[in-house]
Design a protein around this motif. Structure first.
Motif, mmCIF file in Angstrom:
data_model
loop_
_atom_site.group_PDB
_atom_site.id
_atom_site.type_symbol
_atom_site.label_atom_id
_atom_site.label_comp_id
_atom_site.label_asym_id
_atom_site.label_seq_id
_atom_site.Cartn_x
_atom_site.Cartn_y
_atom_site.Cartn_z
ATOM 1 N N LEU A 1 0.829 -1.209 0.000
ATOM 2 C CA LEU A 1 0.000 0.000 0.000
ATOM 3 C C LEU A 1 0.862 1.255 0.000
ATOM 4 C CD1 LEU A 1 -2.857 1.279 0.272
ATOM 5 C CD2 LEU A 1 -2.524 1.145 2.769
ATOM 6 N N THR A 2 1.922 1.242 0.785
ATOM 7 C CA THR A 2 2.797 2.407 0.880
ATOM 8 C C THR A 2 3.454 2.719 -0.454
ATOM 9 O OG1 THR A 2 3.215 2.002 3.227
ATOM 10 C CG2 THR A 2 4.817 3.350 2.069
ATOM 11 N N GLN A 3 3.879 1.674 -1.160
ATOM 12 C CA GLN A 3 4.466 1.902 -2.479
ATOM 13 C C GLN A 3 3.422 2.421 -3.469
ATOM 14 O OE1 GLN A 3 7.367 -1.045 -3.989
ATOM 15 N NE2 GLN A 3 7.177 -2.097 -2.041
ATOM 16 N N ALA A 4 2.188 1.925 -3.361
ATOM 17 C CA ALA A 4 1.135 2.342 -4.287
ATOM 18 C C ALA A 4 0.725 3.795 -4.055
ATOM 19 C CB ALA A 4 -0.077 1.432 -4.146
ATOM 20 N N THR A 5 0.676 4.209 -2.789
ATOM 21 C CA THR A 5 0.231 5.567 -2.470
ATOM 22 C C THR A 5 1.376 6.566 -2.531
ATOM 23 O OG1 THR A 5 0.570 5.207 -0.090
ATOM 24 C CG2 THR A 5 -1.623 4.711 -0.997
ATOM 25 N N GLY A 6 2.625 6.069 -2.566
ATOM 26 C CA GLY A 6 3.768 6.962 -2.604
ATOM 27 C C GLY A 6 4.045 7.647 -1.279
ATOM 28 N N ASP A 7 3.549 7.078 -0.185
ATOM 29 C CA ASP A 7 3.780 7.652 1.145
ATOM 30 C C ASP A 7 5.274 7.610 1.460
ATOM 31 O OD1 ASP A 7 3.911 8.266 3.884
ATOM 32 O OD2 ASP A 7 2.002 7.278 4.298
ATOM 33 N N THR A 8 5.859 8.769 1.718
ATOM 34 C CA THR A 8 7.301 8.827 1.987
ATOM 35 C C THR A 8 7.598 9.249 3.407
ATOM 36 O OG1 THR A 8 7.416 11.119 1.182
ATOM 37 C CG2 THR A 8 7.832 9.361 -0.425
#
Length: 380
Positions: free
Chosen positions: A205-212
């Protein structure tokens, strides 16, 4: 499943009659008391039993047995069984092959997680060999079978990863531990496997949303890797030994920061590691777009041009050596690499402080101190 004869049964005498003293302080920590060899023996015994069972079902399952044996038995540091074992000993447990066999089940959980992780990340290699999905795609092509070779490989990897997770449960129960000990261990084992799975989803999910954000990277690291590498194996050992609550609390105070430090070292190796030692291509985490603490820290402190290049290049499947080198330069220039090393040192210090004051056996304490250093200074 027909209950297999355990490795201790096959050996003859009851292993509880041959308690081994703590020995081999000069050996690598996972080799002390012959632990690595004993874990390997338990895994080899169990997988041979499963191979024989599958052979009765269908001869076409032989490649499944080959692949899982190759993945589980060739390589691996056996850190998780080591943490479980010394957690057990620290809580007053007495050495036995039944306990070692039960703790070897942690390696099948690890195998499941890695097989699925490689598929999700589209990794080509693991420990210098083709990843499981690549191995079965290659088998499809070699035999000229119909349909999509890559799709077949992906399906095989999902199923083999699931099979390893199922077998981890079987091995936990197959070693001959008494039902009371298994009853104490089950909640820890089950929660650990749940944490790994939801941590993997949050990573996707983090990779999909681009959460950095550093906060999100930390949560993913704790659930996906840190807890099941150190804290949960320790608590599993403590449960098997019927440890009092204060021992479990001390293990969590040691295991949580150490597990995070272990994952941060993994993040550093994923970007700066030597492929000859890691068994994976250089900069693979950058090519896969991992939103690790290291990368999140770089996003926080890089200049505007650096952040733009991070967004543009991170996760590019065709990222070449020049692009990887450029991203490394941005990470170093931003101070993120130094910040990550400082974080590892601080977490290690916290873990060591917790274990040094823990109410546990002093010899096990020494082993856990050595394990902490081994987990955070590794190069593979």
């Amino acid at each position: 499943m027909t209950e297999p004869t355990s490795p201790s049964d096959a050996a003859g005498p009851d292993p509880s009659d041959t308690v081994r003293p703590i020995a081999g302080a000069g050996l690598p920590i996972t080799d002390r008391v012959g632990l690595r060899q004993r874990v390997d023996k338990s895994l080899a015994w169990f997988l041979a039993d499963r191979r024989a069972w599958m052979a009765q079902v269908d001869s076409a399952l032989a490649p499944v047995a080959d692949a899982i044996e190759a993945f589980v038995l060739r390589g691996g540091k056996r850190l998780r069984p080591a943490f479980g074992y010394w957690g057990f000993r620290g809580a007053g447990g007495h050495d036995s092959d039944q306990v070692v066999t039960a703790l070897a089940a942690l390696e099948l959980v690890q195998a499941s997680a890695l097989i699925h992780d490689d598929l999700i990340d589209r990794s080509d290699t693991r420990r210098g060999e083709p990843a499981v999905h690549r191995r079965f795609a290659g088998r499809h092509r070699a035999h000229g079978w119909s349909g999509d070779a890559d799709g077949f490989g992906d399906s095989a990897a999902v199923l083999l990863g699931d099979l390893c997770l199922v077998w981890s449960d079987e091995l936990l129960h197959a070693g001959g531990l008494d039902p009371a000990a298994l009853s104490r261990a089950r909640p820890v084992f089950d929660e650990m496997r749940t944490e790994v799975t939801i941590g993997q989803y949050l990573d996707v999910l983090t990779q999909a949303t681009g959460d950095t954000s550093v906060e999100r990277a930390g949560k993913v690291a704790r659930l996906k890797s840190a807890k099941y590498t150190v804290e949960r194996p320790l608590l599993l050992g403590a449960a098997l030994a019927a440890a009092p609550a204060e021992v479990g609390a001390a293990y969590s105070s040691y295991g949580l920061p150490l597990g995070e430090a272990f994952q941060l070292r993994d993040d550093m190796l994923g970007v700066f590691g030597d492929p000859a030692q890691t068994g994976k291509p250089a900069g693979d985490d950058l090519r896969e777009g991992k939103r690790t603490f290291l990368v999140a820290a770089a996003f926080e402190t890089a200049d505007e041009a650096g952040r733009g290049d991070l967004r543009r290049l991170l996760g590019s499947r065709d990222l070449d050596a020049v692009g990887i080198a450029h991203l490394r330069e941005i990470i170093v220039a931003s101070g993120a690499a130094d910040r990550t090393e400082q974080r590892i040192d601080a977490l290690l210090t916290s873990a060591l402080s917790a274990i040094e004051s823990a109410p546990i056996d002093p010899e096990a304490r020494g082993a856990l101190i050595d394990l902490a250093h081994a987990a955070t200074t590794r190069t593979d």
